[in-house]
Structures are given as structure tokens and as C-alpha cells.
Design a protein around this motif. Structure first.
Motif, short mmCIF file in Angstrom:
data_model
loop_
_atom_site.label_atom_id
_atom_site.label_comp_id
_atom_site.label_asym_id
_atom_site.label_seq_id
_atom_site.Cartn_x
_atom_site.Cartn_y
_atom_site.Cartn_z
N GLU A 1 15.99 42.22 39.73
CA GLU A 1 17.29 41.79 40.22
C GLU A 1 18.36 42.27 39.25
OE1 GLU A 1 17.01 40.03 42.91
OE2 GLU A 1 19.11 39.53 43.29
N SER B 1 16.21 36.88 43.15
CA SER B 1 17.63 36.50 43.26
C SER B 1 17.96 35.12 42.66
CB SER B 1 18.07 36.56 44.72
OG SER B 1 17.85 37.86 45.23
N ARG C 1 5.23 36.07 48.68
CA ARG C 1 5.55 35.85 50.10
C ARG C 1 4.27 35.50 50.83
NH1 ARG C 1 10.45 39.36 51.36
NH2 ARG C 1 11.59 38.99 49.43
N GLN D 1 19.78 35.23 39.46
CA GLN D 1 21.25 35.42 39.49
C GLN D 1 21.93 34.07 39.30
OE1 GLN D 1 22.87 36.75 43.19
NE2 GLN D 1 21.63 38.63 43.31
N HIS E 1 11.91 35.85 45.85
CA HIS E 1 12.63 37.00 45.32
C HIS E 1 13.14 36.66 43.92
CE1 HIS E 1 16.34 35.35 47.82
NE2 HIS E 1 15.76 34.42 47.12
N GLN F 1 9.82 42.53 41.66
CA GLN F 1 11.19 42.96 41.94
C GLN F 1 11.96 43.01 40.64
OE1 GLN F 1 12.94 40.09 44.62
NE2 GLN F 1 12.23 41.19 46.44
#
Ligand code: DAH
Length: 335
Positions: free
Chosen positions: A208, A168, A192, A171, A166, A206
Motif C-alpha cells: 500500500e 489499505s 481473501r 493507510q 487488503h 500487497q
């Protein structure tokens, strides 16, 4: 004799096509032609007569061949001129120029969202696709023995590295590098270990988002998410908010939108539920802040993870995720 030669010369001059000239050549200069006729009775002639006849024949031969070559090349010149006329190319016409390509629909939406968030004061960050286990999992409150790891099976590399599951981890990199207050988004490719079907890919996109400040509330989160969705869809979309569990947020939510492909009736993209999970989000878990060196008693924030690939499918009513990476120009030319 001279009459014979003159009439042969006249015939050569009179030939009006290359084919006609060829017929005349065979008749006049060929084995049965005038020259052969003239040499037929040579044996009966006296040596003197023979010598003068030979001279005459040689002269006649030269004259006939010369006339023939002249006529032939005039036909060739005419044929060439005709071809040049027909196959004429205008070199002054401008070249058609390179065929313009277009941006992949994922890139288009990504850039649109980047522009939107820049106007809201967010920095656009980039992170590595090959991540450390720490940034992808541990720093996000997903320790090795946590069941949440099972939800994101990935491709493991050597030395504790993996393909990020992901966006993330960006972050974490943002918090480590920039510290609070922080407004960042991070679009990118994620991976994945999935079996591929109409709604699952091993590689997808994605985006974020994270905002860290003082006194950030769920109200702030909802405001930003609504701004985002209105900007993207340019129309009203029906949304619902459910509790959702992600170890790095508390509370966590799933923001779903009513499926734009089937209008909620059920289709492969929404797995026949009428709803598509689009925007998981929540308030950043204090553990996550602390791990990245931010004091959770002073700062808090929200985070969200937008399924960019899924968003593209919703926006353009694409019913199979596999189109996006097919490289099929019939698909790509539509954008
Ligand atoms: N990283 C999560 C996933 O890929 C999505 C996510 C959920 C991101 C909640 C967030 C968040 O930032 O707050 O499944």
C-alpha cells in the motif's frame, strides 16, 4: 617327537595370510593334529613314561598355541593398519559450512520497493493482519451495507475482527498515528475467501502507498507510479489507465500492465486478456481523510495498492500463483 613339533612350529611361522594360518591351526592343533597323535599311544606307556610324555605334550601345546596367537595378532595388526590407511580422515580440512538459504522472491521485491520509496521520503509502516472491521472497511468508506464489501470476502473472527483483505487499513492507521503531511508505504500479507486457482490465492501480498500533502494532483500520482514501475521492471512496460471504482478514492483508476508472461497474447495469469491489473490507485476520498481526523479542505493526497504477489509473477514469469506458497525447494532455489 620334537621334530614333529618343530615342523608344526615352522608351518605356523610360515603362514602368510590369516586364512592360511587358520588351515594350519586346524591341522596342527585340531582333533587330528600332532598333539592328538602324540597322546594316542599313551595307554601303552609305563606310568613314568606317561608322566614325561604328558609334560612334553603340555609344553608343546603351550609353544604351539603361543606361536599361533602371536602370528594371529600380527595378521590382525596388519589388517588394522591397512584399514586405518584406507579410511584415513583429514580432520584439518575445513567443514563445508552451512548451506546458505535465500530470500523468498516476494521478500526480495518488497525490500527493493521499500528501498526505492525510502529514497523518495516515504516511511515504511507495518499493520496487523488481524484487523478490526472498522479499519478494514468502514474507515475506508465501505460501510456494512455497501456492495463493495462483497468484492472482498474474508475470514471473520470473533469480536468484530477479521483477517485483513487488503493493506489499505494501514493507510488509516498511518493517518491516525502520524497525521499530515504523510508519505507512507505498507507492505504485507492479506487474505481473501477465494477458491484457489492459477491466479487466485487465499493468502497473498500487497504493498500500500499513500501520500498526503497540500495540492496533490493526479499528475503527482502518475509520476510516482511511473517511477515505481521503471524501478521494478528495469525496462519499458506498456501500461494503461482505466477508471476504477474503490470507495476510498475519487477519482479512482486501474493501472494495468501488458502481460509480461505472454506478451499480451493471452494466458492463464492475465485470464486471456493480455493485461494484468497491477496498480489500482486514485486520489484519496475526502470522507476517508475526514474519518481519520484530517481536514480535506487543507489536505489531499493519493493512494495506491500494488499487488506484490502478482508483481513477482510478472517479473519472473511464474504462471501459477500456487508455486509461491508451495514451499517447494525446487522452486525456491531459483531465486
Ligand atoms: N485495497 C484495494 C484492493 O485490495 C486496492 C487499492 C485500490 C488500494 C485503490 C488503494 C487504492 O490504495 O487507492 O483491492
Amino acid at each position: 617327537m620334537q621334530d614333529l613339533i618343530d615342523s608344526a612350529l615352522a608351518r605356523i611361522e610360515a603362514a602368510s595370510t590369516a586364512e592360511e594360518l587358520e588351515t594350519v591351526r586346524v591341522e596342527v592343533l585340531g582333533r587330528k593334529g600332532v598333539l592328538t597323535q602324540l597322546s594316542k599311544d599313551m595307554g601303552k606307556l609305563s606310568p613314568d613314561e606317561r608322566a614325561s610324555r604328558g609334560k612334553f605334550i603340555n609344553g608343546a601345546k603351550q609353544a604351539l598355541e603361543g606361536a599361533y596367537e602371536g602370528r594371529k595378532s600380527s595378521f590382525e595388526r596388519a589388517a588394522l593398519a591397512k584399514r586405518l590407511d584406507a579410511e584415513w580422515v583429514d580432520l584439518t580440512v575445513p567443514a563445508p559450512g552451512p548451506r546458505p538459504g535465500s530470500l523468498h522472491p516476494v521478500t526480495q521485491i518488497q525490500w527493493e520497493i521499500e528501498d526505492l520509496f525510502r529514497t523518495l521520503g516515504f516511511t515504511v509502516l507495518d499493520g496487523p493482519e488481524v484487523e478490526t472491521e472498522y479499519h478494514n472497511f468502514d474507515a475506508l468508506n465501505i460501510p456494512a451495507d455497501h456492495p463493495a464489501r462483497d468484492m472482498q470476502d474474508t475470514f471473520w473472527l470473533e469480536g468484530g475482527h477479521l483477517l485483513r483483505t487488503h493493506t489499505s487499513p494501514v493507510q488509516v492507521r498511518g493517518m491516525e498515528k502520524l497525521g499530515p503531511p504523510l508519505r507512507m508505504i505498507a507492505p504485507g500479507r492479506v487474505f481473501r475467501n477465494e477458491s484457489v486457482d492459477a491466479s487466485h490465492e487465499h493468502t497473498f501480498y500487497q504493498l500500500e502507498g499513500m501520500m498526503i500533502d497540500r495540492n496533490v494532483s493526479v499528475g503527482n500520482l502518475i509520476y510516482f507510479m511511473k517511477t515505481l514501475l521503471t524501478a521494478i521492471f528495469k525496462r519499458d512496460v506498456t501500461v494503461r489507465l482505466r477508471p476504477g471504482f474503490f470507495p476510498f478514492v475519487e477519482p479512482g483508476f486501474e493501472l494495468d500492465i501488458r502481460c509480461l508472461i505472454c506478451g499480451g497474447d493471452g494466458c492463464p495469469v492475465c485470464k486471456h486478456s493480455g493485461w494484468v491489473e497491477l496498480l489500482p490507485c486514485g486520489l484519496v476520498n475526502p470522507h476517508v481523510l475526514r474519518k481519520s481526523g484530517i481536514d480535506p479542505t487543507e489536505w489531499n493526497g493519493f493512494a495506491f495498492g500494488l499487488g506484490l504477489t502478482r508483481l513477482v509473477m510478472m517479473r519472473y514469469a511464474i504462471d501459477d500463483i500456487r508455486w509461491l506458497q508451495s514451499g517447494d525447494l525446487r522452486f525456491l532455489r531459483q531465486f
